[in-house]
Scaffold this active site. Sequence first.
Site: not given
Ligand code: NAD
Ligand SMILES: C[C@@H](CO)CCC[C@@H](C)[C@H]1CC[C@H]2[C@@H]3[C@H](O)C=C4C[C@@H](O)CC[C@]4(C)[C@H]3CC[C@]12C
Length: 368
Positions: A163, A159
């Site tokens: 990214k 992952y």
């Molecule tokens: N959730 C977090 O904490 C977090 C933190 C940092 C960055 N991000 C980034 O933010 C973005 C959105 O993450 P999220 O948490 O909303 O995840 P999410 O899984 O809720 O949303 C991702 C969306 O992308 C769509 N998708 C996946 N594969 C696809 C494909 N092949 N074609 C078209 N659509 C597709 C999914 O259906 C989904 O609706 C991602 O790029 C993720 O890397 C998320």
């Molecule tokens: C010790 C566990 C029981 O209480 C808790 C485990 C928590 C983990 C599952 C999450 C801790 C940190 C999270 C990640 C972080 O917040 C940032 C992220 C970046 C984003 O791009 C994707 C999600 C994630 C990797 C997020 C995923 C879940 C954790 C590893």
Amino acid sequence: MADSAETRKLVYLVTGGCGFLGEHVVRMLLQREPRLYELRVFDLHLGPWLEELKTGPVQVTAIQGDVTQAHEVAAAVAGAHVVIHTAGLVDVFGRASPETIYEVNVQGTKNVIEACVQTGTRFLVYTSSMEVVGPNIKGHPFYRGNEDTPYEAIHRHPYPCSKAQAERLVLEANGRKVHGGLALVTCALRPTGIYGEGHQIMRDFYHQGLRLGGRLFRAIPASVEHSRVYVGNVAWMHVLVAQELEQRAALMGGQVYFCYDESPFKSYEDFNMEFLGPCGLRLGGTRPPGAHRLGRGPALNALLEWLLRPLLLYAPLLNPYTLAVANTTFTVSTDKAQRHFGYKPLFSWEDSRTRTIRWVQAVEGSAP
Ligand SMILES: NC(=O)c1ccc[n+]([C@@H]2O[C@H](COP(=O)([O-])OP(=O)(O)OC[C@H]3O[C@@H](n4cnc5c(N)ncnc54)[C@H](O)[C@@H]3O)[C@@H](O)[C@H]2O)c1
Ligand SMILES: C[C@@H](CO)CCC[C@@H](C)[C@H]1CC[C@H]2[C@@H]3[C@H](O)C=C4C[C@@H](O)CC[C@]4(C)[C@H]3CC[C@]12C
């Protein structure tokens, strides 16, 4: 704000527009981009909530499509002024294969860039991640760092690797000539752990706590701090970047910005308790001895997995990688977004907290 046909000229495309973040970006654009004429929402899985958006002044076009399919992406991008590319496979739990993660996150991003170049779309905003920087495989803390803080960004997990590759492609594409001869302007936003309405992991913790009689068990020391950011503020940053990219192309093109707001630095679990506590859960118990020193380096993984067996209830979320991330301080302190494009969080910490608590309360009783 003016709301006439003359002011509404812009076509935006949001990939992944039905995801956790994507839905907030879509709703934010409808609220805060008065120049919007058409909003294209592209996703592998379209949400039923899109229907209710189709009655407003903006043409909302739902496109079921796959970013790994170049022709589907090109068709969706054609004629768009701005692309916000949030689609991604967010998998740190080993559910998808590394090949699939690369296909969606890297090849999907290549397809978006090439579609912009071929069809003449000039502005591309990419949702990157803090994971592009860290925590790294050595478990080095990143303490109150900013976009220029030196840090050994070495990763092995698919992952963060995917990214990082995708972010590099987006930044390298800045300045490329698009169809029609003008230059592509790109930039990348790096959210830390996002929370708020729709956060699946928060929902999972909540249901887990309910199953355990209202208790969650501490598995990481409270001293390990994480930056977290409210989904509404992340969405607002995306909208603001998209709006400012044309006027400030020379400053913002090819840049990265951490997503930040006023959310406090806390351990992952203590932060979640800000919302789960008022919903009736308690955090107790002790963490496995020495667990915070583990999760670093492949040699310790087997031992870690063995140590984790008592925590099998957490099994779907816990693996050496997620435990290492949870156990490593990663906090961001920056004002780059404010300096470059005037970003200020739209939602205060109090607001973000209240909204998230209300959402968790509404989740209560819903199926896990
Ligand atoms: N959730 C977090 O904490 C977090 C933190 C940092 C960055 N991000 C980034 O933010 C973005 C959105 O993450 P999220 O948490 O909303 O995840 P999410 O899984 O809720 O949303 C991702 C969306 O992308 C769509 N998708 C996946 N594969 C696809 C494909 N092949 N074609 C078209 N659509 C597709 C999914 O259906 C989904 O609706 C991602 O790029 C993720 O890397 C998320
Ligand atoms: C010790 C566990 C029981 O209480 C808790 C485990 C928590 C983990 C599952 C999450 C801790 C940190 C999270 C990640 C972080 O917040 C940032 C992220 C970046 C984003 O791009 C994707 C999600 C994630 C990797 C997020 C995923 C879940 C954790 C590893």
